[in-house]
Design a protein around this motif. Structure first.
Motif, PDB file in Angstrom:
ATOM      1  N   UNK A  38      -2.014 -11.174  48.518  1.00 53.31           N
ATOM      2  CA  UNK A  38      -1.571  -9.538  47.973  1.00 53.31           C
ATOM      3  C   UNK A  38      -1.842  -9.470  46.380  1.00 53.31           C
TER       4      UNK A  38
ATOM      5  N   UNK B 263      -1.933   1.907  47.191  1.00 55.26           N
ATOM      6  CA  UNK B 263      -0.707   2.025  47.774  1.00 55.26           C
ATOM      7  C   UNK B 263      -0.259   1.100  49.089  1.00 55.26           C
ATOM      8  N   UNK B 264      -1.483   0.641  49.932  1.00 60.36           N
ATOM      9  CA  UNK B 264      -0.897  -0.101  50.793  1.00 60.36           C
ATOM     10  C   UNK B 264      -0.855  -1.533  50.386  1.00 60.36           C
ATOM     11  N   UNK B 265      -1.565  -2.047  49.432  1.00 62.70           N
ATOM     12  CA  UNK B 265      -1.288  -3.157  48.708  1.00 62.70           C
ATOM     13  C   UNK B 265       0.054  -3.608  48.223  1.00 62.70           C
TER      14      UNK B 265
ATOM     15  N   UNK C  84       2.479  -3.566  51.276  1.00 68.11           N
ATOM     16  CA  UNK C  84       2.494  -4.738  52.024  1.00 68.11           C
ATOM     17  C   UNK C  84       3.130  -6.084  51.156  1.00 68.11           C
TER      18      UNK C  84
ATOM     19  N   UNK D 195       6.228  -8.374  52.164  1.00 66.47           N
ATOM     20  CA  UNK D 195       6.074  -9.666  52.411  1.00 66.47           C
ATOM     21  C   UNK D 195       7.088 -10.512  51.486  1.00 66.47           C
TER      22      UNK D 195
END
Lengths: 232, 282
Positions: free
Chosen positions: A193, A204-206, A209, A213
């Protein structure tokens, strides 16, 4: 009472929730039990650190800047995942939220302000289902990738690792193997990531994510510490 | 008030059996911690609890009642008991707090709150009527027929939930998560290295989140569902049954996109860093 049962009482002791007789008995036990004394010292240290973090206000409210960039109102939105990130903090052994949960509340909360809401679905329409891209957040001043490399996160990981190392022998070898293998799995996910974010820091997603994590890594370490410190 | 009840012992070769029954209020809570062995709990419609245990001859099973809490514990004069298999029957509405180091845990038919934690060993819970919380490090988790909220945290092992109706939260690191015939309004599932499979309802007003890092996500739902769907992947792919008439173009790495099915009354989030996300017609 066994050593294990004494250990289970330590968080109540730190919280001042033991009855006088039980407190006196525990203190007599502590005087002759180096393991419980060490566990108590660890608990107090992590607790103090957590309290300090919990009381620390955000350095600044990032949301207004983000809101302006993405063209929405200046009021911070409700969080998309209240179940995960709105975790109450209480100073108990079982929640050794200490470094972990609290740091992540601070880190994830700040990151949320940076990243903003998750992709908002398109308006309700008929078929066929229209596909809309997620919102473009634009350059983010800070994000999960920065938090991942921060002193606070590294400190939390190091704290847990130190307690784990000190109590490793209390855990079954199979349990240690599983936990270490899982931590390696999580570290690989974090690394991937981070690599993805290096190319696109504002995604935004990364960011979400990576934050999830990282949170999971700290929660797993927290669980391992709890298991180790309460194992006889 | 604390009452410790001496229990009858029956010698059996090198193993010993304990078998005792005591009256307990139906709202009582059972606390049981085991080192190695198994815990099996079933329910009956009596205000009594029966404890059967098979253990070493040097071990003694102690049952302590503190108010509404019933503690069951194995004691050995020196060291920890090596191995104890428990079979316990409790009032149906009793709450349970069960934990074990190397312990298989099975519960059936209990409607009180259940919390089960096993470090090494699987957990199986069937027909639970109240909230269920399960934690394991190494072991499979099976929950069938739970009607209350379910919270599951695993590390290594597969997680299977079937015929469940309450809000669900599932998190694990290494393991597949399978949810079949789910009728919940709020579902949140996350795994780092495993596949996620969901077949169940998408209720209007509900929220459903499924995420994986290295794993596929398969969601099987009716074609008539009303849901605002958000999909995110970095290096994976998205597929949808033609019945949903979803048209997806221009999915780039790191890209999130969304679409609406029907009125969009529910919210569905599907995320996999590098796995395939598939929307199936159920």
């Amino acid at each position: 009472m066994t050593g294990d049962q004494w250990t289970a009482r330590l968080s109540d002791y730190v919280d001042g929730e033991l009855a006088a007789a039980e407190r006196d008995a525990l203190e007599r036990h502590l005087a002759g039990c180096p393991d419980c004394e060490q566990a108590l010292a660890d608990l107090r240290r992590v607790t103090m650190r957590a309290r300090a973090l919990a009381d620390r206000p955000p350095e600044r409210d990032l949301w207004p800047d983000i809101a302006a960039r993405i063209g929405v109102g200046g009021v911070a939105p409700a969080r998309a995942r209240p179940l995960r990130w709105r975790r109450p903090f209480a100073v108990t052994m079982s929640q050794l939220a200490a470094a972990a949960g609290v740091l992540l509340m601070v880190g994830a909360g700040a990151m949320w302000l940076v990243v903003g809401p998750r992709g908002q679905p398109a308006g309700a329409t008929g078929q066929p289902a229209a596909v809309a891209p997620g919102p473009s957040v634009g350059p983010a001043p800070a994000g999960a990738h920065q938090f991942a490399g921060s002193v606070a996160y590294a400190g939390a990981v190091a704290d847990f690792q130190r307690v784990l190392d000190a109590n490793r022998s209390r855990l079954d070898t199979s349990t240690v193997r599983v936990i270490e293998q899982s931590l390696r799995t999580i570290d690989r996910a974090i690394a991937r990531a981070q690599a993805a974010l290096a190319a696109d820091p504002s995604d935004a997603y990364l960011n979400a994510h990576l934050a999830e994590t990282m949170r999971w890594k700290l929660e797993l370490m927290q669980r391992a510490v709890v298991l180790a410190t309460r194992a006889s | 008030m604390t009452i410790t009840i001496p229990v009858a012992l029956l010698m059996l070769a090198s193993l010993q059996q304990t078998d005792t029954t005591l009256a307990v209020p139906p709202s009582a809570r059972l606390q049981l911690q085991n080192q190695t062995g198994s815990i099996k709990v079933t329910a009956w419609d009596r205000n009594e609890m029966r404890v059967r245990a098979e253990h070493g001859t040097r071990d003694q099973i102690e049952i302590t009642v503190r108010g509404s809490v019933v503690e069951v514990d194995a004691q050995r004069r020196r060291g920890m008991p090596a191995f104890v298999d428990y079979e316990i029957t409790v009032p149906r509405t009793m709450s349970l707090e069960l934990s074990g180091q190397e312990t298989e845990i099975a519960v059936e038919g209990v409607t009180g709150a259940i919390r089960a934690e096993s470090v090494e060993g699987g957990v199986t819970i069937r027909g639970a009527g109240g909230p269920v919380e399960v934690h394991t490090v190494e072991g499979d988790i099976v929950i069938d027929g739970a009607r209350g909220t379910v919270k599951v945290e695993g590390v290594e092992g597969d997680i299977t939930l079937t015929n469940v109706g309450g809000d669900l939260t599932v998190e694990t690191t290494d393991g597949d998560v399978t949810l079949e015939n789910v009728d919940a309004a709020n579902v949140e599932v996350s795994t780092v290295d495993g596949d996620v499979s969901y077949h169940g309802a998408i209720k209007d007003g509900g929220r459903y989140g499924f995420s994986a890092h290295s794993g596929d996500i398969v969601v099987g739902i009716p074609a008539t569902v009303n849901a605002a769907v958000s999909v995110a992947t970095f290096d994976g792919s998205f597929e949808a049954d033609p019945a949903f008439k979803v048209q997806v173009t221009n999915v780039r790495p790191g890209r999130r996109f969304s679409f609406t099915l029907g009125s969009g009354a529910a919210r569905v989030e599907l995320e996999s860093f590098d796995g395939t996300i598939r929307l199936e017609r159920r």
